[in-house]
Design a protein around this motif. Structure first.
Motif, PDB file in Angstrom:
ATOM      1  N   ILE A 276      10.676  22.328   7.260  1.00 39.94           N
ATOM      2  CA  ILE A 276      10.526  21.839   5.891  1.00 39.94           C
ATOM      3  C   ILE A 276       9.178  22.266   5.319  1.00 39.94           C
ATOM      4  N   TYR A 277       9.180  22.670   4.071  1.00 42.73           N
ATOM      5  CA  TYR A 277       7.938  22.991   3.374  1.00 42.73           C
ATOM      6  C   TYR A 277       7.629  21.833   2.435  1.00 42.73           C
ATOM      7  N   THR A 278       6.579  21.091   2.752  1.00 46.65           N
ATOM      8  CA  THR A 278       6.232  19.929   1.939  1.00 46.65           C
ATOM      9  C   THR A 278       5.031  20.222   1.063  1.00 46.65           C
ATOM     10  N   LEU A 279       5.182  19.879  -0.202  1.00 39.34           N
ATOM     11  CA  LEU A 279       4.182  20.183  -1.209  1.00 39.34           C
ATOM     12  C   LEU A 279       3.994  18.941  -2.071  1.00 39.34           C
ATOM     13  N   THR A 280       2.758  18.588  -2.369  1.00 38.05           N
ATOM     14  CA  THR A 280       2.551  17.393  -3.193  1.00 38.05           C
ATOM     15  C   THR A 280       1.634  17.658  -4.372  1.00 38.05           C
ATOM     16  N   THR A 281       1.896  16.964  -5.462  1.00 37.31           N
ATOM     17  CA  THR A 281       0.904  16.848  -6.534  1.00 37.31           C
ATOM     18  C   THR A 281       0.130  15.578  -6.197  1.00 37.31           C
ATOM     19  N   PRO A 282      -0.945  15.300  -6.894  1.00 35.57           N
ATOM     20  CA  PRO A 282      -1.557  13.991  -6.703  1.00 35.57           C
ATOM     21  C   PRO A 282      -0.579  12.930  -7.193  1.00 35.57           C
ATOM     22  N   LEU A 283      -0.771  11.696  -6.761  1.00 34.23           N
ATOM     23  CA  LEU A 283      -0.018  10.601  -7.367  1.00 34.23           C
ATOM     24  C   LEU A 283      -0.894  10.153  -8.529  1.00 34.23           C
ATOM     25  N   TYR A 284      -0.401  10.388  -9.716  1.00 30.40           N
ATOM     26  CA  TYR A 284      -1.231  10.196 -10.912  1.00 30.40           C
ATOM     27  C   TYR A 284      -1.449   8.725 -11.215  1.00 30.40           C
TER      28      TYR A 284
ATOM     29  N   ALA B 157      -2.978   4.499  -2.274  1.00 36.01           N
ATOM     30  CA  ALA B 157      -2.430   5.639  -3.005  1.00 36.01           C
ATOM     31  C   ALA B 157      -2.152   6.840  -2.099  1.00 36.01           C
ATOM     32  N   LEU B 158      -3.086   7.149  -1.229  1.00 34.28           N
ATOM     33  CA  LEU B 158      -2.889   8.314  -0.348  1.00 34.28           C
ATOM     34  C   LEU B 158      -1.646   8.138   0.514  1.00 34.28           C
ATOM     35  N   LEU B 159      -1.406   6.899   0.894  1.00 34.72           N
ATOM     36  CA  LEU B 159      -0.249   6.635   1.740  1.00 34.72           C
ATOM     37  C   LEU B 159       1.066   6.810   0.996  1.00 34.72           C
ATOM     38  N   GLY B 160       0.974   6.896  -0.312  1.00 35.08           N
ATOM     39  CA  GLY B 160       2.171   7.140  -1.110  1.00 35.08           C
ATOM     40  C   GLY B 160       2.862   8.446  -0.707  1.00 35.08           C
TER      41      GLY B 160
ATOM     42  N   GLN C 207      -6.134 -13.042   4.546  1.00 37.79           N
ATOM     43  CA  GLN C 207      -5.885 -13.800   3.320  1.00 37.79           C
ATOM     44  C   GLN C 207      -6.830 -13.390   2.189  1.00 37.79           C
ATOM     45  N   GLY C 208      -6.250 -13.200   1.020  1.00 39.85           N
ATOM     46  CA  GLY C 208      -7.093 -12.955  -0.149  1.00 39.85           C
ATOM     47  C   GLY C 208      -7.524 -11.512  -0.326  1.00 39.85           C
ATOM     48  N   HIS C 209      -7.214 -10.686   0.648  1.00 40.86           N
ATOM     49  CA  HIS C 209      -7.600  -9.276   0.516  1.00 40.86           C
ATOM     50  C   HIS C 209      -6.422  -8.439   0.035  1.00 40.86           C
ATOM     51  N   THR C 210      -6.695  -7.551  -0.880  1.00 36.40           N
ATOM     52  CA  THR C 210      -5.688  -6.538  -1.231  1.00 36.40           C
ATOM     53  C   THR C 210      -6.290  -5.181  -0.886  1.00 36.40           C
ATOM     54  N   PHE C 211      -5.415  -4.238  -0.654  1.00 31.59           N
ATOM     55  CA  PHE C 211      -5.892  -2.906  -0.296  1.00 31.59           C
ATOM     56  C   PHE C 211      -6.567  -2.226  -1.473  1.00 31.59           C
ATOM     57  N   TYR C 212      -7.607  -1.534  -1.142  1.00 35.52           N
ATOM     58  CA  TYR C 212      -8.315  -0.700  -2.102  1.00 35.52           C
ATOM     59  C   TYR C 212      -7.360   0.396  -2.561  1.00 35.52           C
ATOM     60  N   VAL C 213      -7.327   0.672  -3.888  1.00 32.11           N
ATOM     61  CA  VAL C 213      -6.346   1.620  -4.426  1.00 32.11           C
ATOM     62  C   VAL C 213      -6.239   2.933  -3.686  1.00 32.11           C
ATOM     63  N   TRP C 214      -7.361   3.502  -3.313  1.00 32.39           N
ATOM     64  CA  TRP C 214      -7.286   4.828  -2.696  1.00 32.39           C
ATOM     65  C   TRP C 214      -6.557   4.783  -1.356  1.00 32.39           C
ATOM     66  N   PHE C 215      -6.807   3.732  -0.614  1.00 32.83           N
ATOM     67  CA  PHE C 215      -6.158   3.605   0.690  1.00 32.83           C
ATOM     68  C   PHE C 215      -4.648   3.562   0.494  1.00 32.83           C
TER      69      PHE C 215
END
Length: 514
Positions: A2-10, A226-229, A216-224
């Motif tokens: 498979i050839y996998t190619l990504t754009t950023p997740l905007y 987003a990359l996993l998207g 409790q009370g923590h949410t993930f930082y966006v970048w962490f």
RNA sequence: GGCUCGGUAGCUCAGCUGGUUAGAGCGUGGGAUUCAUAACCCCAAGGUCGGGAGUUCAAGUCUCCCCCGAGCCA
């Protein structure tokens, strides 16, 4: 394979701008090329929807974050649809499938001993979603990027131990082909050489994010998150969310294509995260340049933002795709100049290529019974244009995998130019006037029509719509999924009916400034 | 302030490890032609290669300093 190619997740702060359109179009051209070459492609794009900035943008509009996301995400989906982007996956970080993946990934990092908690105090920019290095005693510091006041934060965060990966990241960056273009490599290497510091991957008091399991009370930082998207996108094939499945569905990616501004996240943070989770690394990160407009940076304050939607509606996909891909060295910064845009589209597409097809098809119809001329294979095989055509095919195939669109476009154009020149040299119209040279004219025209057919195919990844119009003008089916069998000299049938020629590319006439 | 990348014809840019009269496309001017979307083809003008010094038989191409632009990190 498979050839996998990504754009950023905007980031869904606003509808797509010219920059994200540019990135996406470029990836689309590469994806189309790889498919035509016979690879199984997974072309991923999508949106990054969490974070405090989104939360606030939504609040400012008096709507919920998810309503805001739905609205902006819809505009992305609509845009990519209108631009005829051939992505296989569109991932949203608010998708219910994303949360379990992020949590699984986090647990792996935690088990590997790469997560710690720590106190983070300092000045924070919500626009960047980053802590800045301004001194603690600074009074009213502002973010140099967003021109907005920084906010003082003093909170307990979870940290990813980037410092554990110093040597491994250095080794990765020493691979000559990991970062493209090569000119951006040193900057990142120097950044790493300065010593990697752990970065926080959670926030407290940011509700618009994914909850961190066991904290409790923590949410993930966006970048962490987003990359996993990228991983969620690949697992979005109907199967289960299980990191173990990744290598069966296209991970590691062959290429992440991004703007140069987020190279650090992709070439340093992201590989380290993957190392921690015991997953393979992407093969390449391509950080392309930015677009300016008439020499100036585009911005709301200057009021010179070029809206891709306006461009599309006024000029069509082919014109814009061609200009962006053919005139700007992918990787370098580029400047959008309207006059040049019009000149190039008219010269290359309407005149050189469009008119070539038009004039030849018209001659062939006139003198050969509304069909392609009948020639024997000997005349076809030894045709004067064959060499030029084969050179063009080779060049396009060499240029495209490394996103050298400019080279590919030039090679195609070169073939059309040579065919035009050949016609002028042979002057079949004069031969017909003299009479008795029909056989010779048949060979002349066949070679030019065959060149036009090949130009049509070669244009397919770059300007798919125009490609189709060219092929249909030649009465050729264009639905082949592979082009290997098509890119062979002599594919055009003798005595094949030709439709009444219609210009395949209208000249652009732009009176107004877009 | 440190670092990175650029500064080559009016415009956008090619010029690999230094080597004959510095290239292309666009734009401009001229010519030729009529099959064609006022198109195609041919020709021409146009550059002290950001500035200065150095290395060398020889530098746009290497070294140093300076100036300008973009960006990254402070």
């Amino acid at each position: 394979m498979i050839y996998t190619l990504t754009t950023p997740l905007y980031y869904v702060n606003d509808k797509p701008h010219l920059g994200s359109t540019y990135t996406t179009v470029a990836c689309d051209a590469l994806a189309r090329f790889q498919r035509l070459e016979g690879h199984e492609v997974v072309f991923v794009t999508g949106v990054d929807e969490h974070g405090q900035k989104i939360q606030r943008t939504a609040a400012a509009q008096g709507i919920s974050p998810i309503d805001h996301c739905n609205r902006v995400t819809a505009s992305y989906e609509k845009a990519w649809n209108e631009w005829d982007i051939s992505h296989d996956r569109f991932v949203r970080t608010t998708s219910p499938r994303h949360l379990p993946l992020v949590q699984q990934f986090f647990q792996r990092c935690e088990e590997a001993g790469d997560i710690r908690s720590g106190r983070q105090t300092g000045w924070y920019c919500v626009g960047c979603e980053e802590f800045k290095d301004d001194p603690a005693e600074a009074i009213n510091p502002t973010c140099s990027i967003h021109q907005k006041p920084l906010e003082w934060r003093d909170e307990e965060n979870l940290f990813f131990c980037l410092s554990h990966f110093q040597e491994k990241i250095e080794a990765l960056l020493n691979q000559s082909d990991f970062i493209a273009p090569a000119s951006r490599r040193k900057e990142i290497q120097n950044f790493v050489a300065g010593g990697l510091r752990d970065f926080s991957i959670s926030r407290v008091n940011v509700e618009w994010g994914l909850p961190v399991p066991g904290h409790q009370g923590h949410t993930f930082y966006v970048w962490f998150d987003a990359l996993l998207g990228y991983l969620t996108a690949l697992l979005d094939d109907g199967g289960s969310i299980d990191l173990e499945r990744l290598n069966a569905v296209g991970w590691p990616a062959n290429q992440h294509v991004i703007g140069k501004d987020i190279l650090r996240f992709h070439a340093v943070y992201w590989p380290a995260m993957l190392m921690s989770a015991g997953l393979p690394l992407p093969r390449k990160v391509f950080g392309h340049g930015f677009l300016t407009r008439e020499g100036q940076k585009m911005g709301k304050s200057i009021g010179n933002v070029l809206d891709p939607e306006v461009l599309l509606n006024r000029c069509g996909t082919d014109a814009v795709r061609w200009y962006l891909l053919r005139d700007i060295q992918f990787g370098d910064d580029g400047d959008f100049q309207q006059q040049r845009f019009v000149d190039l589209v008219n010269n290359d597409l309407a005149n050189t290529i469009g008119n070539l097809l038009n004039r030849t098809s018209s001659m062939s119809r006139k003198w050969f019974n509304e069909s392609t001329p009948i020639v024997d294979s000997e005349d076809s095989d030894g045709h004067a244009l064959r060499q030029a055509a084969e050179t063009a095919i080779t060049s396009v195939r060499e240029a495209m995998p490394s996103m050298a669109f400019q080279k590919a476009a030039e090679a195609i154009l070169q073939l059309a130019i040579q065919a035009n020149g050949y016609l002028n040299d042979q002057a079949p119209w004069s031969k017909m006037k003299k009479g008795g040279q029909d056989a010779e004219v048949a060979v002349d025209l066949y070679g030019v029509l065959e060149s036009a057919r090949l130009v049509g195919w070669l244009l397919k990844p770059l300007v798919p719509d125009l490609s189709e119009r060219i092929l249909s003008q030649l009465n050729q089916p264009s639905n082949a999924t592979l082009w290997t069998g098509e890119l062979v000299w002599g594919g055009l049938e003798s005595g094949h009916p030709l439709p009444q020629p219609q210009p395949v590319m209208q000249r652009l006439e732009l009176e107004e400034t877009l």
